[in-house]
Write a protein that holds these residues in place. Structure first.
Motif, mmCIF file in Angstrom:
data_model
loop_
_atom_site.group_PDB
_atom_site.id
_atom_site.type_symbol
_atom_site.label_atom_id
_atom_site.label_comp_id
_atom_site.label_asym_id
_atom_site.label_seq_id
_atom_site.Cartn_x
_atom_site.Cartn_y
_atom_site.Cartn_z
ATOM 1 N N VAL A 1 93.233 -80.268 42.986
ATOM 2 C CA VAL A 1 92.272 -79.322 42.419
ATOM 3 C C VAL A 1 90.940 -79.422 43.163
ATOM 4 O O VAL A 1 90.499 -80.507 43.551
ATOM 5 C CB VAL A 1 92.068 -79.596 40.918
ATOM 6 C CG1 VAL A 1 90.879 -78.817 40.367
ATOM 7 C CG2 VAL A 1 93.343 -79.262 40.145
ATOM 8 N N LEU A 2 90.287 -78.265 43.339
ATOM 9 C CA LEU A 2 88.930 -78.197 43.871
ATOM 10 C C LEU A 2 88.006 -77.707 42.763
ATOM 11 O O LEU A 2 88.215 -76.626 42.199
ATOM 12 C CB LEU A 2 88.862 -77.234 45.059
ATOM 13 C CG LEU A 2 87.449 -76.854 45.546
ATOM 14 C CD1 LEU A 2 86.683 -78.080 46.021
ATOM 15 C CD2 LEU A 2 87.522 -75.803 46.649
ATOM 16 N N ILE A 3 86.972 -78.509 42.451
ATOM 17 C CA ILE A 3 85.979 -78.138 41.441
ATOM 18 C C ILE A 3 84.641 -77.996 42.150
ATOM 19 O O ILE A 3 84.065 -78.981 42.628
ATOM 20 C CB ILE A 3 85.886 -79.194 40.327
ATOM 21 C CG1 ILE A 3 87.270 -79.522 39.765
ATOM 22 C CG2 ILE A 3 84.958 -78.702 39.219
ATOM 23 C CD1 ILE A 3 87.272 -80.653 38.739
ATOM 24 N N ALA A 4 84.143 -76.769 42.219
ATOM 25 C CA ALA A 4 82.933 -76.488 42.985
ATOM 26 C C ALA A 4 81.684 -76.891 42.211
ATOM 27 O O ALA A 4 81.724 -77.241 41.021
ATOM 28 C CB ALA A 4 82.893 -75.015 43.364
ATOM 29 N N ALA A 5 80.547 -76.841 42.894
ATOM 30 C CA ALA A 5 79.290 -77.364 42.368
ATOM 31 C C ALA A 5 78.912 -76.719 41.038
ATOM 32 O O ALA A 5 78.987 -75.503 40.871
ATOM 33 C CB ALA A 5 78.184 -77.130 43.394
ATOM 34 N N GLY A 6 78.499 -77.564 40.092
ATOM 35 C CA GLY A 6 77.957 -77.096 38.834
ATOM 36 C C GLY A 6 78.965 -76.632 37.811
ATOM 37 O O GLY A 6 78.579 -76.187 36.725
ATOM 38 N N ALA A 7 80.249 -76.746 38.086
ATOM 39 C CA ALA A 7 81.263 -76.306 37.129
ATOM 40 C C ALA A 7 81.310 -77.237 35.924
ATOM 41 O O ALA A 7 81.175 -78.453 36.061
ATOM 42 C CB ALA A 7 82.628 -76.240 37.805
ATOM 43 N N LYS A 8 81.509 -76.666 34.741
ATOM 44 C CA LYS A 8 81.632 -77.420 33.497
ATOM 45 C C LYS A 8 83.008 -77.138 32.902
ATOM 46 O O LYS A 8 83.333 -75.991 32.574
ATOM 47 C CB LYS A 8 80.544 -77.012 32.496
ATOM 48 C CG LYS A 8 79.131 -76.909 33.082
ATOM 49 C CD LYS A 8 78.657 -78.214 33.710
ATOM 50 C CE LYS A 8 77.272 -78.038 34.329
ATOM 51 N NZ LYS A 8 76.831 -79.251 35.077
ATOM 52 N N ALA B 1 82.082 -72.246 41.581
ATOM 53 C CA ALA B 1 80.784 -72.864 41.347
ATOM 54 C C ALA B 1 80.112 -72.266 40.110
ATOM 55 O O ALA B 1 80.121 -71.048 39.904
ATOM 56 C CB ALA B 1 79.887 -72.666 42.572
ATOM 57 N N GLY B 2 79.541 -73.152 39.277
ATOM 58 C CA GLY B 2 78.808 -72.724 38.100
ATOM 59 C C GLY B 2 79.655 -72.217 36.957
ATOM 60 O O GLY B 2 79.123 -71.698 35.970
ATOM 61 N N VAL C 1 89.681 -69.614 39.132
ATOM 62 C CA VAL C 1 88.909 -69.082 38.017
ATOM 63 C C VAL C 1 87.423 -69.207 38.341
ATOM 64 O O VAL C 1 87.003 -70.093 39.083
ATOM 65 C CB VAL C 1 89.224 -69.809 36.686
ATOM 66 C CG1 VAL C 1 90.701 -69.677 36.347
ATOM 67 C CG2 VAL C 1 88.810 -71.274 36.738
ATOM 68 N N ALA C 2 86.627 -68.325 37.752
ATOM 69 C CA ALA C 2 85.182 -68.361 37.963
ATOM 70 C C ALA C 2 84.511 -67.598 36.838
ATOM 71 O O ALA C 2 85.116 -66.746 36.181
ATOM 72 C CB ALA C 2 84.817 -67.748 39.317
ATOM 73 N N GLY C 3 83.229 -67.928 36.624
ATOM 74 C CA GLY C 3 82.437 -67.185 35.665
ATOM 75 C C GLY C 3 82.106 -67.971 34.421
ATOM 76 O O GLY C 3 82.518 -69.115 34.235
ATOM 77 N N ALA D 1 84.850 -68.815 32.183
ATOM 78 C CA ALA D 1 85.695 -68.626 33.359
ATOM 79 C C ALA D 1 86.860 -67.685 33.055
ATOM 80 O O ALA D 1 87.439 -67.712 31.972
ATOM 81 C CB ALA D 1 86.216 -69.964 33.852
ATOM 82 N N ARG D 2 87.182 -66.864 34.042
ATOM 83 C CA ARG D 2 88.353 -65.996 33.952
ATOM 84 C C ARG D 2 89.100 -66.058 35.283
ATOM 85 O O ARG D 2 88.543 -66.423 36.314
ATOM 86 C CB ARG D 2 87.932 -64.557 33.643
ATOM 87 C CG ARG D 2 87.030 -63.942 34.701
ATOM 88 C CD ARG D 2 86.595 -62.536 34.333
ATOM 89 N NE ARG D 2 85.726 -61.954 35.366
ATOM 90 C CZ ARG D 2 86.160 -61.342 36.448
ATOM 91 N NH1 ARG D 2 87.470 -61.232 36.670
ATOM 92 N NH2 ARG D 2 85.313 -60.845 37.332
ATOM 93 N N VAL D 3 90.351 -65.678 35.249
ATOM 94 C CA VAL D 3 91.168 -65.691 36.462
ATOM 95 C C VAL D 3 90.678 -64.595 37.402
ATOM 96 O O VAL D 3 90.527 -63.428 37.015
ATOM 97 C CB VAL D 3 92.653 -65.469 36.120
ATOM 98 C CG1 VAL D 3 93.484 -65.378 37.400
ATOM 99 C CG2 VAL D 3 93.168 -66.601 35.236
ATOM 100 N N VAL D 4 90.412 -64.973 38.646
ATOM 101 C CA VAL D 4 89.949 -64.005 39.651
ATOM 102 C C VAL D 4 90.864 -63.955 40.866
ATOM 103 O O VAL D 4 90.617 -63.188 41.792
ATOM 104 C CB VAL D 4 88.500 -64.320 40.096
ATOM 105 C CG1 VAL D 4 87.533 -64.155 38.941
ATOM 106 C CG2 VAL D 4 88.396 -65.716 40.700
#
Length: 281
Positions: free
Chosen positions: A217-224, A239-240, A253-255, A258-261
């Motif tokens: 898994v890759l977890i970008a900066a600032g993800a919660k 990220a974020g 996922v992002a947002g 988060a939602r699938v993108v």
């Protein structure tokens, strides 16, 4: 085949490259690199000697360097070195995972062109190895000392990893400032994450309440990522992002929330380390 260091699941054996981790090959490479550093920058020669060249193994060098960073009036540098030496001697998995971490930094981080760099300078690597020792202590009924090391790590590096969290090998934590990993979190092998990532609870739960991050898994900066949810193998967290629901394997996922993108563009996005993946999917 081998048993996963985190889950206990039988998996394919690591590539032949990793078999050299139990030999002195990597340690000799590090020493050769640092000899070069010392010649190129004589003003730091004494530092390089104390940190690397005066030691006979990667384990003793690691214990020395972390003790120098953490030692204080309450817990001396010598005492910390002794604690690290005990953990490294009694739990061989710490040294193996640490070597896998070094390879991960060298392979995935474009700023890490030398194996010695994480040992000397990367606080994400430092915090991760402190956690490995704290986890050993926690599992051997020495929770107070484990918690003390956690507190020191948070104070010195601004990285807070609960000693009970279970973390595999081949982990890269880039920059690391503001990273938080909760008590019941699981991070499997070959995961990459950046600064300000949180693997936390949602605030009103007890028991098993933190995320489970599967391999690759890759977890970008600032993800919660909050709650006892599963982040599937090979997933990418933008990220974020605020992740409150499980993420399927090889999904981006992002947002907020988060939602699938999209789907991962690489079989192993962790090797790509492209934080724009949610924009490019």
């Amino acid at each position: 085949y081998e048993i996963s260091s985190v889950t206990g699941v039988q998996t394919c054996a690591l590539p032949i490259l990793l078999m050299s981790l139990e030999s002195n090959t990597l340690w000799q490479d590090i020493r050769d690199e640092v000899h070069g550093f010392s010649k190129n920058e004589p003003v730091l020669a004494s530092f390089f000697h104390s940190a690397i060249l005066s030691h006979d193994s990667l384990e003793t060098a690691l214990a020395y360097n972390l003790a120098e960073m953490l030692g204080n009036m309450a817990l001396s540098k010598l005492a910390i070195r002794q604690v690290f030496a005990e953990a490294l001697e009694n739990d061989g998995s710490i040294g193996i995972k640490m070597r896998r971490d070094l390879l991960a930094y060298h392979e995935r981080d474009p700023a890490c062109d030398k194996y010695a760099m994480p040992i000397l300078y990367f606080k994400g690597f430092h915090a991760l190895q402190i956690h490995r020792v704290a986890h050993y202590l926690w599992g051997n009924n020495r929770q107070q000392l484990a918690s003390h090391l956690q507190s020191l790590c948070a104070e010195v590096f601004c990285v807070d990893i609960h000693p009970a969290a279970r973390i595999g090998g081949g982990i890269m934590i880039d920059h690391a400032t503001g990273l938080v990993i909760g008590e019941t979190a699981i991070v499997e092998d070959d995961v990459s994450m950046l600064h300000a990532v949180t693997l936390g609870g949602i605030g009103n739960e007890s028991g098993d309440r933190h995320p489970k991050i599967r391999s690759g898994v890759l977890i970008a900066a600032g993800a919660k990522i909050l709650g006892n949810i599963d982040i599937g193998e090979g997933a990418t967290i933008g990220a974020g992002s605020l992740v409150l629901k499980p993420v399927s394997p090889y999904t981006t996922v992002a947002g907020v929330p988060a939602r699938v993108v999209g789907r991962a563009r690489e079989v192993s996005p962790v090797l790509e380390i492209d934080q724009r993946s949610h924009l490019l999917s």
